[in-house]
Design an enzyme around this catalytic site. Structure first.
Site, PDB file in Angstrom:
ATOM      1  N   ASP A   1      91.957 189.397  22.593  1.00 55.42           N
ATOM      2  CA  ASP A   1      91.458 189.889  21.430  1.00 55.42           C
ATOM      3  C   ASP A   1      90.869 188.710  20.588  1.00 55.42           C
ATOM      4  OD1 ASP A   1      94.660 191.636  21.099  1.00 55.42           O
ATOM      5  OD2 ASP A   1      92.911 192.159  21.621  1.00 55.42           O
TER       6      ASP A   1
ATOM      7  N   ASP B   1      91.101 199.004  27.116  1.00 54.99           N
ATOM      8  CA  ASP B   1      92.110 198.580  26.582  1.00 54.99           C
ATOM      9  C   ASP B   1      92.122 199.450  25.530  1.00 54.99           C
ATOM     10  OD1 ASP B   1      92.522 196.099  23.237  1.00 54.99           O
ATOM     11  OD2 ASP B   1      93.641 196.437  25.061  1.00 54.99           O
TER      12      ASP B   1
END
Lengths: 224, 415
Positions: free
Chosen positions: B334, B245
């Protein structure tokens, strides 16, 4: 040991704290954030104190949090053009003390509450019947104490009154010792199985009972 | 039984890990000065007071930054609560199974520790490369404007989540609580749930309902991961995906950064099925509390007609934009990975302390990420800080604090 006991003890332990949270903190986002930050600092202090075990670590962390908040407050003040800060140091003291209290209470009572939902009988070997209730009241007292200690501590640091800071630390120690003495008088130490096997996890219940949690079959058996 | 082949559930999480400050869609690019000018739209007298508008800018950030943090805390907390409640009550999602996803083919039932570690690392490598490939493919499609394909893909994946996975979830809940229910009733429930969900997420719907469905989708996806990822692989994957990420959002050629930039260039919002938006949308004629304050200050400061004219004009342009969004957007990936972390923490112990510790750690990580977002004002990865804190606190609580607490209890000493 029923759901009624679970809810009763939960509300005894966390009732005042949740009421304080809902009425004074929940509406202000900044206060909620500082509450959670306080809880986080307590957690870090617990982590470190499990390596270096002492209550002074907790109080040191309270002091460190105070210093951090002072710096943050100064930063906020210089940045904002207003005369008043969005949150005063007194409110911060209250909120951070409550954060400490929430985490401390959660860590000491949540497992007991989780056990209280399941089947079983406490005090089966002649120990006290009031284990859950007394734990709940203890936890409530500890949460409120942390909040008061937070307020007194921050105020004392502001005014440089180190005797007040010492009072907070000493009273924290005294309260822990009192809890120990209380439980010593009330319970019987039992044997402890220190090696958890693959399938069961032994946890020493503070009553001196211990129970096996057989994860494969999900039975609770109370042994002594 | 065959392994689950889930092709389209991939995209549900691949591209969804990013944290974006949602601006007025008319942001041409994200240079700091134009971004701040847009955010303080309708205020400030322009260039001469540039310094003052910067300071006002910061104050506005701080004032409303806290609100945005709470606007994200609540959905993240809800998602984690749903996952933990399910794990604790429905055994299906936490019982050991030999079924594995096709993306993690190596088993962890080996005898030696080294072999197990190797298998979990290999599983992670496969999983991450699948995710990278899918992300790059999606960005490729987006760049070359193959919107129909992307929409079809997203619709298929949310269809599967809303119907199949929720039916599975419902049937497991009924099994746990021993509720007898007939197929027509269950069918009607699932049909209503799914159809309204599809409409809300992909078309139009009330914002709270859309948010609720996005939370439900994330929770379902997280539960699937918790069930089908082997123990050690799950932890290694969590670590690896936060590194991915970080790279994908911050590096100049990272796929997620390219996606966000392209969307901003074209003035389009990123697909609603991939992002949770905490926005408050304003419609024509509605005065927003944030803007009326600075504007009245502007009117008082500048008595000149030109100043007033400028302020009035800016207010006009504000009202002309029907939907101005002010809020923060968080990718669904997330949500999913936060919930996977907390769910695994509660599934693999019996212990609530670990779960609570991970929960607080993730919230603090999110808070710090949002602070960085307010400082840097561009898309940031939301996974690294939270997952790092979560992992640290999971392992330390499990291995250090718990024996410590047990020893304290054994000696009858309480802190």
């Amino acid at each position: 040991m029923t759901v009624a006991v679970f809810f009763g003890c939960t509300f005894i332990a966390f009732g005042p704290a949740i009421a304080l949270f809902l009425f004074t903190i929940a509406r202000e986002p900044l206060r909620v954030i500082f509450l959670i930050a306080g809880a986080f600092f307590w957690l870090v202090s617990l982590l470190l104190s499990s390596l270096v075990w002492f209550i002074s670590v907790q109080e040191t962390f309270r002091f460190a949090y105070y210093k951090l908040l002072k710096k943050a407050n100064e930063g906020l003040l210089t940045l904002s053009q207003e005369e008043t800060m969005p949150i005063s140091i007194r409110q911060l003291a209250y909120v951070s003390g409550l954060g400490f209290g929430f985490m401390s209470g959660a860590f000491s009572v949540v497992n007991i509450l989780a056990d209280s939902v399941g089947p079983g009988t406490i005090g089966i070997h002649g120990d006290s019947q009031h284990y859950f209730l007394s734990s709940a009241f203890m936890t409530m007292a500890i949460i409120l104490l942390h909040m008061f200690w937070g307020v007194v501590f921050f105020d004392a640091c502001e005014k440089q009154q180190w005797w007040a800071v010492a009072t907070v630390v000493i009273s924290h120690l005294v309260v822990s010792c009192l809890r120990t003495c209380f439980y010593c008088c009330l319970h019987v130490l039992s044997k402890c199985r220190t090696e958890p096997s693959d399938f069961t996890r032994c946890r020493i219940n503070r009553l001196g009972l211990y129970h096996d949690f057989d994860r494969n079959k999900h039975i609770f058996t109370f042994l002594h | 039984m065959a392994m689950i082949v889930s092709d389209s559930e991939d995209d549900a999480y691949t591209e969804r890990t990013a944290l974006v400050q949602s601006e007025n869609p008319a942001v041409p690019s994200y240079q700091p000065d134009s971004a701040s000018a847009q955010r303080s739209s309708g205020r400030g007298s322009g260039d001469p007071a540039g310094g003052a508008s910067d300071a006002d800018d910061d104050e506005l950030t701080l004032k409303y930054g806290a609100k945005h943090v709470i606007m994200l805390f609540i959905p993240v907390t809800l998602c984690m609560l749903v996952v933990v409640a399910t794990i604790k009550s429905v055994d299906f999602y936490s019982e050991k199974t030999d079924q594995q996803l096709i993306y993690t083919p190596f088993t962890e039932n080996t005898s030696s520790v080294g072999r197990r570690l190797l298998n979990s690392v290999l599983n992670t490598v496969i999983m991450i490369s699948v995710i990278v490939v899918m992300t790059v493919f999606l960005v490729f499609l987006y760049k070359y404007r193959c919107y129909k394909f992307i929409h079809g893909w997203l619709i298929l994946s949310s269809f599967m989540l809303l119907f199949w996975f929720s039916f599975m979830y419902l049937s497991e809940v009924f099994k746990t609580y021993n509720v007898a229910i007939d197929y027509p009733t269950a069918g009607m429930l699932i049909w209503n749930f799914g159809a309204v969900g599809m409409a809300c997420v992909h078309w139009k719907g009330p914002l709270p309902l859309q948010q609720a469905y996005l939370i439900a989708i994330s929770a379902l996806m997280a539960l699937v991961f918790i069930k089908y990822l082997p123990e050690w692989s799950a932890w290694v994957i969590l670590g690896a995906i936060s590194v991915y990420d970080l790279v994908a959002v911050l590096s100049p050629k990272g796929p997620l950064r390219v996606l966000v930039e392209t969307a901003q260039e074209r003035n389009e919002p990123i697909f609603p099925a991939l992002i949770y938006s905490s926005a408050m949308a304003w419609t024509l004629g509605m005065a927003s509390p944030a803007d009326s304050e600075p504007e009245s200050r502007t009117d008082e400061e500048e008595a000149e007609p030109s100043g007033e004219g400028a302020a009035a004009e800016r207010r006009h342009s504000l009202e002309r934009d029907e939907q101005e969004e002010r809020g923060v957007k968080l990718g669904l990936g997330d949500f999913i990975f936060y919930s996977v972390l907390v769910g695994k923490a509660s599934a693999s112990g019996g212990d609530w302390n670990t779960t609570i510790a991970c929960f607080v750690a993730i919230l603090i990580g999110l808070c710090m990420t949002l602070l960085l977002l307010a400082i840097f004002k561009k898309a940031l990865p939301a996974l690294p800080i939270s997952i790092t804190f979560g992992l640290i606190f999971y392992f330390s609580t499990d291995f250090l604090v718990q024996p410590f607490m047990d020893r304290l209890s054994a000696h009858q000493f309480y802190i």
